[in-house]
Design a protein around this motif. Structure first.
Motif, PDB file in Angstrom:
ATOM      1  N   UNK A 159       0.803  -1.215   0.000  1.00 41.54           N
ATOM      2  CA  UNK A 159       0.000   0.000   0.000  1.00 41.54           C
ATOM      3  C   UNK A 159       0.839   1.271   0.000  1.00 41.54           C
ATOM      4  N   UNK A 160       1.870   1.429   0.809  1.00 45.70           N
ATOM      5  CA  UNK A 160       2.631   2.679   0.759  1.00 45.70           C
ATOM      6  C   UNK A 160       3.333   2.869  -0.578  1.00 45.70           C
ATOM      7  N   UNK A 161       3.811   1.814  -1.210  1.00 45.20           N
ATOM      8  CA  UNK A 161       4.527   1.960  -2.483  1.00 45.20           C
ATOM      9  C   UNK A 161       3.584   2.387  -3.604  1.00 45.20           C
ATOM     10  N   UNK A 162       2.361   1.895  -3.565  1.00 44.50           N
ATOM     11  CA  UNK A 162       1.375   2.301  -4.577  1.00 44.50           C
ATOM     12  C   UNK A 162       1.044   3.784  -4.407  1.00 44.50           C
ATOM     13  N   UNK A 163       0.865   4.198  -3.179  1.00 47.79           N
ATOM     14  CA  UNK A 163       0.551   5.594  -2.882  1.00 47.79           C
ATOM     15  C   UNK A 163       1.697   6.513  -3.276  1.00 47.79           C
TER      16      UNK A 163
END
Length: 189
Positions: free
Chosen positions: A36-40
């Motif tokens: 999730x953080x990498x996509x964001x």
């Protein structure tokens, strides 16, 4: 008196652990949380790069130069002139109206004769006297009249005689304001 702990009392109780439910694998939850953080971060970088490209593109555009305008030649404005005044009036109705006499036929209003108000008709004299008392509270004098007809004896509550129906209507409206709505204007005979 014992002290009550309101802070602990308002906290929700932990969910009870049941043996029958299957739990998801720890590895799958941890892997989803790490993605999730990498996509964001990737989305924010794409938006930032698009914004920077838009600014660079606007800067590369050649400025539009407008040639200076030449001063406009002075134009003389002609005043609106009124048409010449006619020598003779083309319409005769103005003169005709000045000299015209209008006759109106006035009919004399027929005066209605004397009138009376009848506010009730009762079989018992006590009921008629009660209505007379209600009317007296309005400041109007009423009479109770006994009449005999083919269908027996009646006691009528009557006001008047009045000079005209209009005078009777004035008292009828005063009685309506007091809550007595049963009065009717009748010709006095």
């Amino acid at each position: 008196m014992p002290q009550k702990d309101y802070v602990r009392a308002s906290r929700p109780k932990p969910a009870s652990k049941t043996k029958g439910k299957a739990r998801p694998a720890r590895g799958a939850k941890a892997q989803a949380a790490s993605q999730k953080p990498w996509i964001l971060i990737g989305l924010v970088l794409c938006v930032l790069l698009a914004f920077v490209y838009g600014l660079w593109f606007l800067r590369q555009q050649a400025p539009v130069v407008t040639p200076p305008e030449a001063p406009a030649p002075a134009v003389t404005v002609k005043k609106d002139e009124l048409p010449p005044k006619p020598v003779a009036e083309p319409y005769q109705y103005i003169e005709e109206l000045k000299n015209k006499e209008v006759t109106v036929e006035v009919t004399e209003q027929r005066r209605s004769g004397p009138a009376q108000l009848q506010c009730g008709s009762f079989r018992q004299q006590t009921q008629a006297e009660a209505m007379k008392a209600q009317i007296a509270f309005a400041g109007i004098t009423a009479d109770v009249r006994r009449t005999e007809g083919t269908n027996g004896v009646w006691f009528r509550v009557v006001l008047g005689p009045y000079e005209s129906r209009r005078a009777a209507t004035v008292d009828m409206n005063r009685l309506r304001q007091m809550g007595i709505n049963t009065c009717q204007v009748r010709n006095w005979a």
